[in-house]
Design a protein around this motif. Structure first.
Motif, PDB file in Angstrom:
ATOM      1  N   CYS A  14       0.849  -1.190   0.000  1.00 15.73           N
ATOM      2  CA  CYS A  14       0.000   0.000   0.000  1.00 15.73           C
ATOM      3  C   CYS A  14       0.883   1.239   0.000  1.00 15.73           C
ATOM      4  O   CYS A  14       1.776   1.376   0.837  1.00 15.73           O
ATOM      5  N   ARG A  15       0.634   2.129  -0.922  1.00 14.39           N
ATOM      6  CA  ARG A  15       1.409   3.357  -1.069  1.00 14.39           C
ATOM      7  C   ARG A  15       0.705   4.559  -0.449  1.00 14.39           C
ATOM      8  O   ARG A  15       0.924   5.703  -0.855  1.00 14.39           O
ATOM      9  N   LEU A  16      -0.160   4.321   0.535  1.00 14.99           N
ATOM     10  CA  LEU A  16      -0.937   5.396   1.127  1.00 14.99           C
ATOM     11  C   LEU A  16      -0.052   6.499   1.701  1.00 14.99           C
ATOM     12  O   LEU A  16      -0.331   7.681   1.514  1.00 14.99           O
ATOM     13  N   ASP A  17       1.027   6.128   2.362  1.00 15.09           N
ATOM     14  CA  ASP A  17       1.909   7.141   2.948  1.00 15.09           C
ATOM     15  C   ASP A  17       2.477   8.072   1.873  1.00 15.09           C
ATOM     16  O   ASP A  17       2.481   9.294   2.031  1.00 15.09           O
ATOM     17  N   ALA A  18       2.924   7.519   0.761  1.00 13.30           N
ATOM     18  CA  ALA A  18       3.488   8.328  -0.323  1.00 13.30           C
ATOM     19  C   ALA A  18       2.422   9.224  -0.952  1.00 13.30           C
ATOM     20  O   ALA A  18       2.687  10.403  -1.239  1.00 13.30           O
ATOM     21  N   LEU A  19       1.228   8.701  -1.153  1.00  9.76           N
ATOM     22  CA  LEU A  19       0.156   9.491  -1.752  1.00  9.76           C
ATOM     23  C   LEU A  19      -0.274  10.627  -0.829  1.00  9.76           C
ATOM     24  O   LEU A  19      -0.526  11.750  -1.285  1.00  9.76           O
ATOM     25  N   LEU A  20      -0.345  10.366   0.466  1.00 12.34           N
ATOM     26  CA  LEU A  20      -0.684  11.417   1.426  1.00 12.34           C
ATOM     27  C   LEU A  20       0.379  12.512   1.412  1.00 12.34           C
ATOM     28  O   LEU A  20       0.060  13.706   1.414  1.00 12.34           O
ATOM     29  N   GLU A  21       1.630  12.104   1.395  1.00  7.44           N
ATOM     30  CA  GLU A  21       2.728  13.075   1.383  1.00  7.44           C
ATOM     31  C   GLU A  21       2.688  13.934   0.117  1.00  7.44           C
ATOM     32  O   GLU A  21       2.828  15.156   0.184  1.00  7.44           O
ATOM     33  N   GLN A  22       2.468  13.301  -1.036  1.00  4.02           N
ATOM     34  CA  GLN A  22       2.396  14.036  -2.298  1.00  4.02           C
ATOM     35  C   GLN A  22       1.278  15.070  -2.280  1.00  4.02           C
ATOM     36  O   GLN A  22       1.389  16.134  -2.888  1.00  4.02           O
ATOM     37  N   ARG A  23       0.190  14.761  -1.596  1.00  3.33           N
ATOM     38  CA  ARG A  23      -0.977  15.641  -1.576  1.00  3.33           C
ATOM     39  C   ARG A  23      -1.004  16.545  -0.338  1.00  3.33           C
ATOM     40  O   ARG A  23      -1.956  17.286  -0.121  1.00  3.33           O
ATOM     41  N   GLU A  24       0.062  16.442   0.462  1.00  7.84           N
ATOM     42  CA  GLU A  24       0.168  17.219   1.698  1.00  7.84           C
ATOM     43  C   GLU A  24      -1.101  17.080   2.548  1.00  7.84           C
ATOM     44  O   GLU A  24      -1.666  18.054   3.034  1.00  7.84           O
ATOM     45  N   MET A  25      -1.524  15.827   2.694  1.00  7.92           N
ATOM     46  CA  MET A  25      -2.726  15.507   3.467  1.00  7.92           C
ATOM     47  C   MET A  25      -2.332  14.612   4.638  1.00  7.92           C
ATOM     48  O   MET A  25      -1.465  13.758   4.503  1.00  7.92           O
ATOM     49  N   THR A  26      -2.974  14.819   5.772  1.00  8.06           N
ATOM     50  CA  THR A  26      -2.710  13.967   6.928  1.00  8.06           C
ATOM     51  C   THR A  26      -3.656  12.776   6.934  1.00  8.06           C
ATOM     52  O   THR A  26      -4.712  12.794   6.289  1.00  8.06           O
ATOM     53  N   LEU A  27      -3.274  11.776   7.679  1.00  9.77           N
ATOM     54  CA  LEU A  27      -4.127  10.605   7.849  1.00  9.77           C
ATOM     55  C   LEU A  27      -5.427  11.008   8.550  1.00  9.77           C
ATOM     56  O   LEU A  27      -6.498  10.494   8.225  1.00  9.77           O
ATOM     57  N   THR A  28      -5.323  11.956   9.458  1.00  8.80           N
ATOM     58  CA  THR A  28      -6.507  12.457  10.164  1.00  8.80           C
ATOM     59  C   THR A  28      -7.492  13.086   9.185  1.00  8.80           C
ATOM     60  O   THR A  28      -8.696  12.815   9.242  1.00  8.80           O
TER      61      THR A  28
END
Length: 75
Positions: A14-28
């Motif tokens: 799962c690349r969720l961490d990379a996608l969140l970082e690219q979009r400057e979005m937090t998990l929250t």
């Protein structure tokens, strides 16, 4: 078609961490948008998930503006 082997799930990454970082979005924030708990998203992000509902996958992809293949890759 042969049944899935128990170790096959370990080949999905799962690349969720990379996608969140690219979009400057937090998990929250993603949790708020998709209506899935932070704990469940964290399990997915850390590659500990054994399954994912299509509705969850769809909601995550819509929130991140990506395709399932951008989020999940085969190793």
């Amino acid at each position: 078609m042969a049944p899935a082997e128990p170790d096959d799930a370990g080949r999905i990454h799962c690349r969720l961490d990379a996608l969140l970082e690219q979009r400057e979005m937090t998990l929250t924030r993603l949790s708020e948008i998709v209506g899935v708990s932070i704990v469940n998203l964290s399990v997915l992000k850390n590659n500990r998930a054994r399954a994912i509902r299509f509705s969850t996958l769809t909601a995550i992809c819509e929130a991140l503006g990506c395709e399932p293949g951008d989020l999940l890759t085969l190793r």
